[in-house]
Write a protein that holds these residues in place. Structure first.
Motif: not given
Length: 117
Positions: A6-7, A9-10, A12-13
């Motif tokens: 999840e980290f 994925e965050v 990547r923004g």
């Protein structure tokens, strides 16, 4: 480990840029460059061993002799073998500790722009 996906994925923004000043990586213990601009690096930073002593050795090799700890306490300052100064302490007013750190820099021979202070 459960938060790493999840980290990542965050991250990547997030828009990353190369540092404008040299940065010593706590992942490798050496001066880093483009790797700081990838989400994968920061996921590794969370999970891998902190190479703090290696980073201090790298900085000393580059001629750095005084370290300023900018975190919320002086925990890492003690690991700098007398070469560190904490800027903040949880039990003291920020202006007092910031000025004490500046004074400590000054007595160590670091040039301080007192007019700006």
């Amino acid at each position: 480990d459960g938060m790493l996906a999840e980290f990542g994925e965050v991250l990547r923004g997030v828009e990353f840029r190369a540092p404008s000043v040299p940065v010593v990586s706590n992942v490798s213990g050496v001066v880093a460059a483009d790797e700081l601009c990838s989400p994968e690096y920061w996921v590794r930073h969370v999970r891998e061993t902190v190479r703090f002593a290696d980073g201090l050795d790298t900085l000393r090799g580059l001629g750095v002799s005084t370290f300023l700890e900018l975190g919320p306490d002086g925990t890492l300052t003690a690991l700098a073998d007398g070469d560190g100064l904490p800027v903040l302490r949880p039990d003291r007013p920020e202006p007092l500790t910031a000025m004490a750190a500046l004074g400590g820099l000054y007595v160590r021979g670091v040039e301080v722009d007192w007019a700006a202070v």
